[in-house]
Write a protein that holds these residues in place. Structure first.
Motif, short mmCIF file in Angstrom:
data_model
loop_
_atom_site.label_atom_id
_atom_site.label_comp_id
_atom_site.label_asym_id
_atom_site.label_seq_id
_atom_site.Cartn_x
_atom_site.Cartn_y
_atom_site.Cartn_z
N ALA A 39 -24.27 -19.12 -1.99
CA ALA A 39 -24.88 -20.14 -1.55
C ALA A 39 -24.41 -20.82 -0.63
O ALA A 39 -24.66 -21.00 0.62
N PHE A 52 -22.83 -18.83 2.14
CA PHE A 52 -24.25 -18.50 3.21
C PHE A 52 -24.40 -19.51 4.02
O PHE A 52 -24.91 -19.45 5.33
N ARG A 53 -24.62 -20.88 3.41
CA ARG A 53 -25.07 -22.05 4.19
C ARG A 53 -23.92 -22.20 5.30
O ARG A 53 -24.38 -23.35 6.31
N LEU A 91 -21.02 -15.03 6.32
CA LEU A 91 -21.76 -13.89 5.55
C LEU A 91 -20.61 -12.97 4.99
O LEU A 91 -20.97 -12.19 3.91
N ALA A 123 -19.91 -14.40 1.70
CA ALA A 123 -21.09 -14.61 0.81
C ALA A 123 -21.58 -13.29 0.28
O ALA A 123 -22.00 -13.32 -0.89
N LEU A 124 -21.74 -12.45 0.84
CA LEU A 124 -21.99 -11.07 0.60
C LEU A 124 -21.21 -10.61 -0.71
O LEU A 124 -21.97 -10.08 -1.67
N LEU A 143 -31.73 -13.56 -2.83
CA LEU A 143 -30.76 -14.08 -2.03
C LEU A 143 -29.94 -13.35 -1.19
O LEU A 143 -29.82 -13.62 0.05
N ARG A 144 -29.69 -12.09 -1.51
CA ARG A 144 -29.18 -11.15 -0.71
C ARG A 144 -29.88 -10.82 0.36
O ARG A 144 -29.46 -10.95 1.63
N GLN A 150 -32.27 -12.67 1.68
CA GLN A 150 -32.20 -13.96 2.56
C GLN A 150 -31.08 -13.99 3.48
O GLN A 150 -31.24 -14.61 4.63
N MET A 151 -29.85 -13.87 2.73
CA MET A 151 -28.58 -13.84 3.65
C MET A 151 -28.76 -13.16 5.04
O MET A 151 -28.17 -13.38 5.89
N SER A 206 -29.26 -14.06 8.59
CA SER A 206 -28.25 -13.76 9.67
C SER A 206 -28.28 -12.70 10.62
O SER A 206 -27.43 -12.08 11.06
#
Length: 179
Positions: free
Chosen positions: A8, A11-12, A16, A19-20, A39-40, A42-43, A47
């Protein structure tokens, strides 16, 4: 929890690429966790990769079909793809979410958008009226319900709902303390 927090945080921070792998490692350990899939998705959607994010959202809904927020996420992701053939699927998911959470203003917002994209301006106006009604913004709710009303089938469910919104909103305005 630490890996989830790192995913998270990356991501924020708009990272990316970092994050991934974090969320993918969580999915490897817990492939049936709908919230990791969400969450995946949303990322990717946030993006600017909505087409890539939709499958993750679909998986989250498949794993937890009775979770309205997951369906709202999928509906909004489908709309973000700007693929015309995705609009009707978005409507289906958003309507299912609203059945469970009828006062979710964002769900009504996305549903109005989906109806508008499908060319159904009457239902877009009614969904917008519902949105404003859920937010207790009564003048706007009345305006959009009145816009939809003449084009709805008289005495039908949607026609009755538009009338209810108008009546309840007007009564609420009349009974609210004046400022």
């Amino acid at each position: 929890p630490a890996r989830y927090a790192r995913a998270a945080a990356y991501f924020r921070a708009a990272d990316l690429d970092s994050a991934l792998p974090q969320i993918d490692s969580l999915l490897k350990d817990e492939p049936n966790n709908p919230y990791f899939w969400e969450l995946r998705g949303q990322m990717l959607v946030e993006s600017s990769k909505p087409v890539e994010g939709v499958p993750a959202y679909r998986k989250s809904v498949q794993l937890a079909p009775n979770e309205p927020l997951l369906r709202i996420g999928l509906g909004s992701a489908l709309l973000a793809t700007e693929v015309d053939s995705s609009v009707h699927e978005a409507i289906k998911h958003l309507k299912a979410a609203i059945k469970e959470e009828p006062e979710n203003g964002m769900a009504w917002y996305y549903l109005a958008d989906a109806y508008s994209r499908s060319g159904d301006e009457t239902m877009a106006a009614l969904a917008t009226a519902e949105r404003y009604f859920s937010l207790r913004r009564y003048p706007q709710a009345i305006s959009f319900a009145q816009r939809a009303l003449p084009k709805l089938k008289e005495n039908g469910r949607d026609w009755q709902r538009a009338n209810d919104i108008i009546s309840i909103a007007q009564a609420s305005q009349a009974n609210s303390p004046k400022r």
